[in-house]
Scaffold this active site. Structure first.
Site, PDB file in Angstrom:
ATOM      1  N   ARG A 141       0.821  -1.217   0.000  1.00 51.61           N
ATOM      2  CA  ARG A 141       0.000   0.000   0.000  1.00 51.61           C
ATOM      3  C   ARG A 141       0.853   1.264   0.000  1.00 51.61           C
ATOM      4  O   ARG A 141       0.619   2.200  -0.774  1.00 51.61           O
ATOM      5  CB  ARG A 141      -0.910  -0.025   1.235  1.00 51.61           C
ATOM      6  CG  ARG A 141      -1.932   1.100   1.230  1.00 51.61           C
ATOM      7  CD  ARG A 141      -3.189   0.685   0.486  1.00 51.61           C
ATOM      8  NE  ARG A 141      -4.044   1.806   0.179  1.00 51.61           N
ATOM      9  CZ  ARG A 141      -4.617   2.611   1.090  1.00 51.61           C
ATOM     10  NH1 ARG A 141      -4.402   2.413   2.373  1.00 51.61           N
ATOM     11  NH2 ARG A 141      -5.388   3.594   0.706  1.00 51.61           N
ATOM     12  N   ILE A 142       1.880   1.306   0.858  1.00 51.90           N
ATOM     13  CA  ILE A 142       2.732   2.483   0.922  1.00 51.90           C
ATOM     14  C   ILE A 142       3.463   2.680  -0.400  1.00 51.90           C
ATOM     15  O   ILE A 142       3.546   3.800  -0.926  1.00 51.90           O
ATOM     16  CB  ILE A 142       3.735   2.371   2.087  1.00 51.90           C
ATOM     17  CG1 ILE A 142       2.992   2.411   3.425  1.00 51.90           C
ATOM     18  CG2 ILE A 142       4.767   3.488   2.031  1.00 51.90           C
ATOM     19  CD1 ILE A 142       3.885   2.175   4.630  1.00 51.90           C
ATOM     20  N   SER A 291       7.736   6.973  11.591  1.00 47.61           N
ATOM     21  CA  SER A 291       6.444   6.277  11.486  1.00 47.61           C
ATOM     22  C   SER A 291       5.350   7.218  11.013  1.00 47.61           C
ATOM     23  O   SER A 291       5.497   8.441  11.017  1.00 47.61           O
ATOM     24  CB  SER A 291       6.055   5.698  12.848  1.00 47.61           C
ATOM     25  OG  SER A 291       5.679   6.742  13.727  1.00 47.61           O
ATOM     26  N   CYS A 292       4.225   6.629  10.613  1.00 53.75           N
ATOM     27  CA  CYS A 292       3.082   7.444  10.193  1.00 53.75           C
ATOM     28  C   CYS A 292       2.562   8.277  11.358  1.00 53.75           C
ATOM     29  O   CYS A 292       2.229   9.460  11.195  1.00 53.75           O
ATOM     30  CB  CYS A 292       1.977   6.545   9.633  1.00 53.75           C
ATOM     31  SG  CYS A 292       1.479   5.202  10.718  1.00 53.75           S
ATOM     32  N   THR A 293       2.530   7.694  12.554  1.00 51.70           N
ATOM     33  CA  THR A 293       2.078   8.428  13.742  1.00 51.70           C
ATOM     34  C   THR A 293       3.000   9.608  14.024  1.00 51.70           C
ATOM     35  O   THR A 293       2.547  10.721  14.317  1.00 51.70           O
ATOM     36  CB  THR A 293       2.051   7.499  14.971  1.00 51.70           C
ATOM     37  OG1 THR A 293       1.255   6.355  14.670  1.00 51.70           O
ATOM     38  CG2 THR A 293       1.490   8.214  16.179  1.00 51.70           C
TER      39      THR A 293
END
Length: 317
Positions: A141-142, A291-293
């Protein structure tokens, strides 16, 4: 509302349509000739219809409380095409609002001041430098969303250039790979066309010729055999997150640097652009994009901490 008022409203709409139609080739010139990526408060203006451009202008009222029409932005776009700009991302909406608030009348002087760092920086031979080859290692997905972004923001094609995607498999799944790139349940359909070159194991997306390389490990790959050299490998598999594992990519011929799309372990630098990207040195060949967060919360935390200070906090993802 009288008939004259109705006619006036309709005429205004038609005038704005005409301005948006005039704007489209100018935006294309900025994008393809100067590698300038124009947007309107974060909304892309590239390959957009007349109606979409007009809707994007209406969006400004929601975020700024200020009316901004194509009558305001068209003169700015016209002027930009004459300023020999260097490669950049330019938010025409923010410039338009700032120009209105400034109460100035000379749009060229305003742009020369606001865009001083890139005015006159166009280099017709290099377009901002030599093309940089990029390889996506992994196409989950990324990887697919990153491929979309790189293709969309390619400009004249002389900056970051997606050259190859490395996946596991036997080479009989090209149509599936193309289909996954074409459709996304959140981001919608791919904006453009995708063709499959079965003979050479490649996808052609909006004119970008992207080789699909099948391998189970970096050690198997010689990128120079595909005409790829000095490449940045973007590892989005999550298989390796430390220096030792990611250093395998540097053993492949044709690779210069590695970017991890997950939080790195050990002594790897975790970089959030706009926060600590200045800590990357010339000797850093492997870095993490965190990270995405982290990317979601750190810019907000930095703004709050810079303005007010933070004593204690709790974040959940």
């Amino acid at each position: 509302m009288s008939q004259d008022q109705l006619d006036t409203v309709f005429q205004q709409w038609q005038d704005n349509e005409a301005r948006a139609e005039e704007m489209i080739p100018l935006l294309g010139k900025l994008y393809r000739q100067y590698n300038v990526i124009p947007s309107l408060f974060g909304r892309s203006l590239i390959n957009r219809s007349v109606t979409r451009i007009l809707k994007n202008h209406r969006y400004v009222r929601k975020v700024e409380g200020t009316e901004l029409s194509v009558a305001d932005t068209l003169p700015m776009v016209r002027a930009m095409t004459e300023l020999e700009l260097g490669p950049a991302h330019i938010d025409i909406g923010r410039l338009g609002v700032a120009f209105k608030h400034a109460g100035e009348s000379d749009v060229v002087a305003f742009l020369k001041r606001e865009l001083a760092d890139i005015v006159g920086c166009h280099d017709s031979s290099g377009m901002g430098g030599e093309p940089q080859d990029v390889v996506l290692y992994g196409f989950g997905r990324i990887g697919r969303i990153l491929a979309r972004i790189m293709i969309e923001k390619a400009g004249g094609g002389n900056l970051l250039r997606l050259r190859a995607i490395v996946v596991r498999g036997s080479g009989d799944d090209l149509e599936k790979r193309a289909s996954l790139l074409r459709r996304d349940s959140v981001h919608g359909p791919f904006s453009g066309s995708i063709d499959v070159d079965y003979d050479n194991h490649a996808l052609i997306a909006n004119g970008h010729y992207i080789r699909i390389i099948y391998a189970d490990s970096p050690a198997e790959i010689d990128y120079t055999a595909y005409g790829i050299d000095n490449a940045i490998v973007v590892d989005n598999t999550g298989k390796w997150r430390d220096r030792e594992g990611l250093a395998q990519h540097l053993e492949s011929r044709g690779v210069s640097k590695v970017l991890l799309t997950a939080p790195g372990k050990g002594d790897l630098k975790n970089i959030v652009h706009g926060i600590n990207h200045q800590t990357i040195g010339d000797d850093d060949r492997i870095v993490s994009a965190a990270s995405c967060t982290t990317n979601a919360i750190v810019p907000v935390l930095k703004a709050i901490d810079d303005e007010y200070g933070i004593v204690h906090g709790h974040v959940e993802t």
